[in-house]
Design an enzyme around this catalytic site. Sequence first.
Site: not given
Length: 410
Positions: A9, A100, A189, A249, A397
């Site tokens: 990642n 990813r 996601h 965010r 993940e």
Amino acid sequence: MKEAILVINAGSSSLKFSIFLTDAGEKNKVTKNLDLLSRGQIEGIGVHPSFVVKDDKGVILAKNQWENSKDINHEFLLKYLIEWLDQNLQGAKVKAAGHRVVHGGTEFTSSVLVTEDILIKLEKLIPLAPLHQTHNLAAIKALKKVYPDLPQVACFDTSFHTTNPDVLRHFFIPRELEENEGIKRYGFHGLSYEYIAETLKQMDPELAQKRVLIAHLGSGSSMCAMKEGQSVTTSMGLTALDGLPMGTRPGAMDPGVVLYLMKEKKMTPDQIENLLYYKSGLLGLSGISNDMRQLQESDSPRALLTMEAFAWKVCQMIGSLAATIQGMDALVFTAGIGENSPRVRKIIVEKLSWMGVLLNEEANENKTDLSRKDRFGSFLINSLQSKVKVYVIPTNEELMIAKHVLKESL
Ligand code: ADP
């Protein structure tokens, strides 16, 4: 004989990795075991690079640091990593890598073995996710340069949402912008949601076919509405700025705010980008921290207000997403906040009693038999009277990426 899969990642100056071991001889890729052996990260790329690798219990196995130099680049560091792995994998060799990749556009409905042609297509998607896609692809290219024959699989955060019906994917802006620029809803996601969908199918196959809402609440947060195990709609749109408020965010907000900042405050696009990606969210509203743990520990009224406001936003999103699947049979909490904060789960679920969602407070604190964790680490937190099942399911993940690598490459 074992084979190793490297899961990567990659961000702007850091690269997180995990290593999974699998049996080399076993032919059935779906039932093959994947065991996490170690994970680690390379940080400070371009500044003060460092490398650390830990076993599955978090014990440090190796670490290293370099003085900054132009030679200590992505390629050098990935070669260093693979060489270290090949010497320390109990005789196994790295056979393939999975990455990813944030954006797969409309074309990539599942993961894909990366070729030169695929790389060109993925580069065309950079404008849709400039802060992430560039770095994801840089890691693929660097690894390709040092190990040209190593199969590399790109796994997308968007793929799981390609099942969303067309009618739910539009912005109400002139059609040419969608047709010519691809400006529409994609969602993110997806690897986390795919893992939860698969896990729920194993835990409770009947429920997994019904109307399920997943709340992925971490430093990035989003929600997904699923039916028959497939994504119907999700809270993020074109970029990872949409939907729920996050660590730094803001989530969805009146686009007029951006116009105001540009026109009245004369802010440049870069300044606005910095404000929206790094200065807003929990950090912006609280003025204290982007980390929910610190807000929970604080007795400042601002921290309390921020947590309450966050919980209301999650509830508003639940209402909105539940409308698209015409109700809700199960609610799943996952990711850093969703898995680890009984307090945030409580303030959210208490606001949902009008929908028949009722909390078992002891189970939520993980104190009852009902809340004994199963082999997936998940547990139920609803009361017996609740019309909706409420689960906490830890996401994974990296394992999802390793599964895709098995499917696409070995
Ligand atoms: P990411 O993978 O996007 O970096 P995570 O899913 O790991 O994020 O979530 C990280 C966030 O989870 C942290 O910023 C923190 O706010 C929150 N978190 C982690 N543990 C706890 C906890 N025990 N209580 C409350 N929040 C937590």
